[in-house]
Design a protein around this motif. Sequence first.
Motif, short mmCIF file in Angstrom:
data_model
loop_
_atom_site.label_atom_id
_atom_site.label_comp_id
_atom_site.label_asym_id
_atom_site.label_seq_id
_atom_site.Cartn_x
_atom_site.Cartn_y
_atom_site.Cartn_z
N ILE A 112 -4.13 -1.35 1.15
CA ILE A 112 -4.45 -0.31 0.18
C ILE A 112 -5.81 -0.57 -0.45
CG2 ILE A 112 -3.69 0.81 -1.95
CD1 ILE A 112 -0.82 -0.33 -1.04
N ALA A 127 6.17 3.96 -10.47
CA ALA A 127 4.99 4.74 -10.09
C ALA A 127 4.30 5.36 -11.31
CB ALA A 127 5.38 5.83 -9.09
N THR A 170 3.82 7.83 -4.56
CA THR A 170 3.14 7.07 -5.61
C THR A 170 1.88 7.79 -6.09
OG1 THR A 170 3.88 5.16 -4.34
CG2 THR A 170 2.54 4.72 -6.25
N PHE A 192 4.44 -7.44 1.61
CA PHE A 192 3.90 -6.96 0.34
C PHE A 192 2.40 -7.25 0.26
CE2 PHE A 192 3.05 -7.54 -4.23
CZ PHE A 192 3.42 -6.30 -4.70
N PHE A 244 10.40 0.39 2.08
CA PHE A 244 9.92 1.53 1.31
C PHE A 244 9.62 1.09 -0.13
CE2 PHE A 244 10.75 5.35 -1.28
CZ PHE A 244 9.82 6.20 -0.72
N SER A 245 10.52 0.31 -0.71
CA SER A 245 10.32 -0.17 -2.08
C SER A 245 9.07 -1.03 -2.17
CB SER A 245 11.53 -0.98 -2.54
OG SER A 245 12.72 -0.24 -2.37
N ASP A 246 8.90 -1.94 -1.22
CA ASP A 246 7.72 -2.81 -1.22
C ASP A 246 6.45 -1.99 -1.16
OD1 ASP A 246 9.12 -5.07 -1.46
OD2 ASP A 246 8.70 -5.88 0.52
N ALA A 247 6.47 -0.95 -0.33
CA ALA A 247 5.27 -0.12 -0.22
C ALA A 247 4.96 0.55 -1.56
CB ALA A 247 5.46 0.93 0.88
N VAL A 248 5.99 1.07 -2.24
CA VAL A 248 5.75 1.73 -3.52
C VAL A 248 5.23 0.71 -4.55
CG1 VAL A 248 6.82 2.92 -5.46
CG2 VAL A 248 7.38 3.59 -3.13
N PHE A 249 5.86 -0.47 -4.62
CA PHE A 249 5.36 -1.52 -5.52
C PHE A 249 3.90 -1.85 -5.21
CE2 PHE A 249 9.91 -2.83 -6.18
CZ PHE A 249 9.89 -2.87 -7.56
N ALA A 250 3.60 -2.04 -3.94
CA ALA A 250 2.24 -2.43 -3.55
C ALA A 250 1.23 -1.36 -3.90
CB ALA A 250 2.19 -2.74 -2.05
N ILE A 251 1.60 -0.09 -3.68
CA ILE A 251 0.65 0.99 -3.97
C ILE A 251 0.46 1.11 -5.48
CG2 ILE A 251 0.21 3.46 -3.72
CD1 ILE A 251 2.24 3.15 -1.24
N ALA A 252 1.55 1.06 -6.24
CA ALA A 252 1.43 1.18 -7.70
C ALA A 252 0.57 0.06 -8.26
CB ALA A 252 2.82 1.16 -8.33
N ILE A 253 0.76 -1.17 -7.76
CA ILE A 253 0.02 -2.32 -8.30
C ILE A 253 -1.47 -2.21 -7.94
CG2 ILE A 253 0.08 -4.09 -6.49
CD1 ILE A 253 1.33 -5.99 -8.52
N LEU A 255 11.90 3.26 -8.69
CA LEU A 255 10.54 3.39 -8.13
C LEU A 255 9.77 4.51 -8.80
CD1 LEU A 255 11.27 2.89 -4.32
CD2 LEU A 255 10.46 1.21 -5.96
#
Lengths: 203, 203, 203, 203
Positions: free
Chosen positions: C24, B96, A27, C17, B17-26, B92
Motif C-alpha cells: 500500500i 476504517a 477502506t 500484514f 480480508f481483515s488483515d487487508a483492512v487493518f493494513a490499509i487503514a494503518i 472493521l
Amino acid sequence: MSASVADDKHLHRLILFSDAVFAIAITLLAIEIHPPEHWNGVGELFRLMGPKLTAYTVSFAVIGINWISHRRTFAHLLRADGVLDVLNLLMLGLVALLPLGTELLWEQGGIEASRVYVGLVTAIGVAHALSWGYAAFVGKLATPALSAATKWFILVRVALLPGLMCWLVFTSVATGQPWGYLGIAGVMVVLAVVGRLLKRAGA
Amino acid sequence: MSASVADDKHLHRLILFSDAVFAIAITLLAIEIHPPEHWNGVGELFRLMGPKLTAYTVSFAVIGINWISHRRTFAHLLRADGVLDVLNLLMLGLVALLPLGTELLWEQGGIEASRVYVGLVTAIGVAHALSWGYAAFVGKLATPALSAATKWFILVRVALLPGLMCWLVFTSVATGQPWGYLGIAGVMVVLAVVGRLLKRAGA
Amino acid sequence: MSASVADDKHLHRLILFSDAVFAIAITLLAIEIHPPEHWNGVGELFRLMGPKLTAYTVSFAVIGINWISHRRTFAHLLRADGVLDVLNLLMLGLVALLPLGTELLWEQGGIEASRVYVGLVTAIGVAHALSWGYAAFVGKLATPALSAATKWFILVRVALLPGLMCWLVFTSVATGQPWGYLGIAGVMVVLAVVGRLLKRAGA
Amino acid sequence: MSASVADDKHLHRLILFSDAVFAIAITLLAIEIHPPEHWNGVGELFRLMGPKLTAYTVSFAVIGINWISHRRTFAHLLRADGVLDVLNLLMLGLVALLPLGTELLWEQGGIEASRVYVGLVTAIGVAHALSWGYAAFVGKLATPALSAATKWFILVRVALLPGLMCWLVFTSVATGQPWGYLGIAGVMVVLAVVGRLLKRAGA
C-alpha cells in the motif's frame, strides 16, 4: 506440478486478488469524509456529519454483503479459468466505483443520486451472477456435488438480492414507511425456506 | 472437499480480508498529512508537524494493538461462520473510520475531539468483544481446549482494554500528570497475573 | 492444533500484514502526484513532472529494497511472538511515512528536506535491525542453522545499508560527483565478499 | 526447512506482494474521480462524467489484463530469486503510475496524452517481458516442462501485446475507424493459433 495443484493456485490467487480489491474499496469509503471545520459538542458533530456517516454505513454494508456473497459462491468452486478472471474483474471494477457512488449519495442525496447508486449495486449483482453462471453452467468449475436447482437458486439470489435490498432500504428511508423493511424480511424468509428445501432435496 | 477443509478456507479468507483492512487503514493514516508550505530547518518542521505526527503515532498504535489483539483471538478459532463474518465486518467498519478520527484529533485537538476518538476506540473494542463472544460462546467456533474462564477473560480484555488505555493516555497528556500511565501499568500487571493464573489452572 | 502449526500461522499472518503495508505504501507514493495543468508536448510534460517522478523513483526503490530485505530476514524465522509483532509494527509505521517524506522531497528538494528523508530511511533500517536483533538473539525465533556471525552480519547490513545508500545517492546527486555511487559499489562488494566468506565458514 | 520449501515461500510472497500492488492500483483508479457539482438527471451525470468513466474503464482493463498476464507467466515459475524481485518491482513501479496516467488521459484527452499513456502501457509490457525473460532463460526459475519455443512465444506476447492493443484501441477511437479493433481481432487469432500449435508440438 500436477494440473490440480495449478488449478488450486489459480483459484487461490483469484480469490486473494478479489479480497484485496474488496478490502481496499471498503477502506477507501471513509477517505473522502473529512470532519467539519467548526462544531460545538459531540451532538453537533454527528448532526453535521450525519449524511456522510449514513452513506458510509450503507456502502460499508453493501461491500460487506457482496464480499460475504462472493466468499460463498467461490467456496463452491474447485478451479478458475481465464473467462472467470475476466467476469470477476468486471464485478470488481464495479465494486471499485462504490466510493464514488457513496460520494454522490452524500453530496446530492436526492432521488436521482439514489437511483444511480441502486443501479450500481444492481450492476454488481448482475456481474456477480455472470461470474457464477459461467462458473457453474459453462466452465464446469463448481463442485459436482451441487444440484442444478441449487446452482439456479444461487444465480437468482446473487443477481437480484443486492439491488433489490438496496432499493427497498432507500424506499423505506425516502417514504418513511416500513414497507421496504418488511419486503426485505419477506425476501429473506422466502430465500431461507427455498434454501432449506434445496438442501433437503439434495440430501 | 471435506467440511473441515471448507471451514479452514472460510476462516483463512476472513483473516486475510481483515488483515487487508487493518493494513490499509494503518497506511492511510498518513495520507492526509502534508508537509507545511514554509519551514526553516528540521526543528521548525517537526514543531509545525508535531500535532499531526502525534495523532499519527497514537492511531498507528491503536490499529497495531487491535491487529495484534485480533490475531490473538482469531488464533483460538477453528472455523468461521456467517454471523462471525458480519460481526467482524462491524469491527472493521469502525477501524476504517480511524483515519477520519485521527484527522479530527489533529485538527481540533480539544477535549471534545478526544472524547469522540476515545468513543471510537471503545466501540472497536466492543465490536471485537461481540465477535469473540459470539465465536466462543454461541457459535462454538473456538478450540475446545479453551476453558470457560479463559474465554471470559479474553472477552473482558478485548472489550475494555482499547478504550480504557486510550482514555488513560489522553488523561495523562491532558493533565500532565502520570496517573494515566500508572493506571495502564496497573492494568497490564493485573491482566498478566490473571492470564498466568488461568494458564496454570488450565494446565 | 499443535504448537508448531500455531507458530507457523502467527508468522504467516505477520508476513502477510507486512506485505500489505509495504504494497500500500509503495502504491500510494504516486497518489499525490498530479499532471500539470498546461503542457505542450511530451518533453515539457516530463520536464515539469521531473522532480516528482524522480522522488517517486527514489522512494519506490527505497520501499522495494526494504521489502526485499524484509523478505530475506523473515525467511530465516521459524516463528513469531508478541514482541516481534510490536517491533515489526514500528518498522511499518515508519515505512507508512514514506509517501509523506516523498512529498517533502519533491516540494522542497533542498538539503534540509533531503536530511529529513535520509533520517527517515535510516530510522526504517534501525527499526528493521531491532526486529531482526530481537528475533535472532533474544526471542530465539530464527532457524538454529544460522551461525552467530551470520546473524550479526545481517544485523549490521540491515541497520546501516538503507540510510547509508540513500545518503550516498543524495550526495552524488547534490554534488554532481560520482563518489557516492563509487561508495555504494564499494559497500556492495564488501558485503558480497563477507557474505560469501560467512557462507563458506558455515558449510 | 528444505530448500524447496524456502523457494516456494519466496515465490509465494512475491506473488502476494504483486497481487496487492495490482489490487491497490486498480482500486485507486477511481479515487480521483469525483461527481460533478451540479447535474440534472442521470443522463447529464453520465455525459459530464463520460471522459472520466471511459478513462477509468480503459485503465481498469489495462491493469486487469496485466494481472491476468502476470498470473499466467508466474504460474510457470517454480521459484523466485533476488533478480526477479527487482525486475518484478520495476513492472509494479510502472503499474503504480497508471492512476496518474489515467488522470492525464481524462484531463487532457488529446493525442499527446494518449501517446504518454500508450508509452506507459508499453513500458509495463517490456518490464514484464524482462521479468519473464530473466526467469525463463537466465535464472532457470520456470518449470523444465516448458519448451524453448513456448518461452519465446510468451516473451513476445507479454512484451508487445499491452502496448499494441492499447495503441490499436486508441487509434480506433481517435479516427472513428474500425481498423484498430480489426487489428486486435487479427492479433488474437494469430496468438491463439500459434499457442495451439506450440501446445500440440509439446504434447
